[in-house]
Design an enzyme around this catalytic site. Structure first.
Site, PDB file in Angstrom:
ATOM      1  CG  ASP A  36      -2.092  -0.687   0.710  1.00 23.73           C
ATOM      2  OD1 ASP A  36      -3.040  -0.775  -0.071  1.00 23.73           O
ATOM      3  OD2 ASP A  36      -2.900  -0.629   1.867  1.00 23.73           O
ATOM      4  CE  LYS A  58      -8.233   0.969  -1.555  1.00 19.02           C
ATOM      5  NZ  LYS A  58      -7.032   0.174  -1.061  1.00 19.02           N
ATOM      6  CG  MET A 171      -8.458   7.544   5.415  1.00 20.72           C
ATOM      7  SD  MET A 171      -9.012   6.244   5.278  1.00 20.72           S
ATOM      8  CE  MET A 171      -9.859   5.679   7.082  1.00 20.72           C
TER       9      MET A 171
END
Length: 256
Positions: A36, A58, A171
């Site tokens: 990742d 991502k 996030m």
């Protein structure tokens, strides 16, 4: 060829030394590594020379592959080459979509294991001397995502803002102003906030303020993803620890 097998491995918060021995050993035996964006590339040095290594990261607004494509690649690589390590930032089960990958592997008949990692939600504040709990200050903490699958602010943040707990939000930089408005509505305008970008890495940057002004401070500093937002009185302990450290060095710290 080795039998198909999937290991979901937590890569830790960013510092390549903050990884478990079990994770290191697992990486060293992998036939395939799918890593990742938030996994330190230095961890790939543990891989054997012949291992197949693919980036499948991502980040907000930029996906190398969709989750469905990652699931499919994971299955194809396991069936074609054997032991696949899915190297995921932090801990696989903390907003890591690990369950979706486990279910995909199970449907394909591929045995799976999870090797936990050190989550950034705890490690990044800790590295800045910000404890999430502290006797007399905070008895508990929340860890929540800033946005839901639909892109809306998580409703859990409204509940968290009403509590006396430390609140850690992941996030969430794209919704920072809206989230701070929720805390302000809950009477928390004066509550300390820390935002730590790229925590535990050489690129780490931090801004400290209050709910009422942290959005401006973060924008002025140019902070962005990936970042951890910590809301709570424990943020003040960072300054106290800094004062102690500087005093021990014969320096002086002036709070602003």
């Amino acid at each position: 060829m080795n039998k198909p097998f999937l290991s979901l491995v937590g890569a830790g918060p960013g510092d390549p030394e903050l990884i478990t021995l079990k994770a290191m050993r697992c990486i060293a035996t992998a036939d395939v590594i799918l890593y990742d964006a938030l996994a330190s590339i230095q961890l790939l040095n543990y891989a054997k020379p012949e291992a197949r290594i693919t980036y499948v990261g991502k980040r907000y607004g930029c996906h190398a592959l969709s989750q469905q494509e990652i699931n499919q690649l994971m299955i194809e690589e396991a069936k074609g080459y054997g032991h696949v390590v899915r190297l995921k930032g932090g801990d696989p089960f903390v907003f890591g979509r690990a369950q979706e990958e486990i279910e995909a592997a199970m449907e394909a008949g591929i045995p799976t294991e999870v090797i936990p990692g050190i989550t950034s939600a705890i490690a990044v504040p800790a590295a800045q001397m910000i404890p999430l709990t502290c006797r007399g200050i905070s008895e508990s903490f929340w860890v929540t995502t800033g946005t839901t699958r639909s892109g809306d602010v998580s409703s859990d943040i409204r509940l968290a803002a009403q509590s006396t707990a430390t609140v850690v939000i992941l996030m969430a930089m794209s919704k920072l102003e809206a989230i701070m408005d929720i805390f302000t509505t809950a009477g928390k305008a004066e509550t300390p906030v820390a935002i730590i970008q790229d925590g535990t890495t050489e690129r780490e940057r931090m801004v400290i303020g209050k709910v009422k002004d942290i959005s401006f401070r973060a924008q002025h500093a140019g902070l962005g993803n990936p970042a951890i937002i910590v809301v709570g009185e424990v943020v003040n302990l960072h300054k106290q620890q800094l004062q102690v450290s500087l005093a021990a060095s014969g320096l002086f710290y002036e709070s602003k």
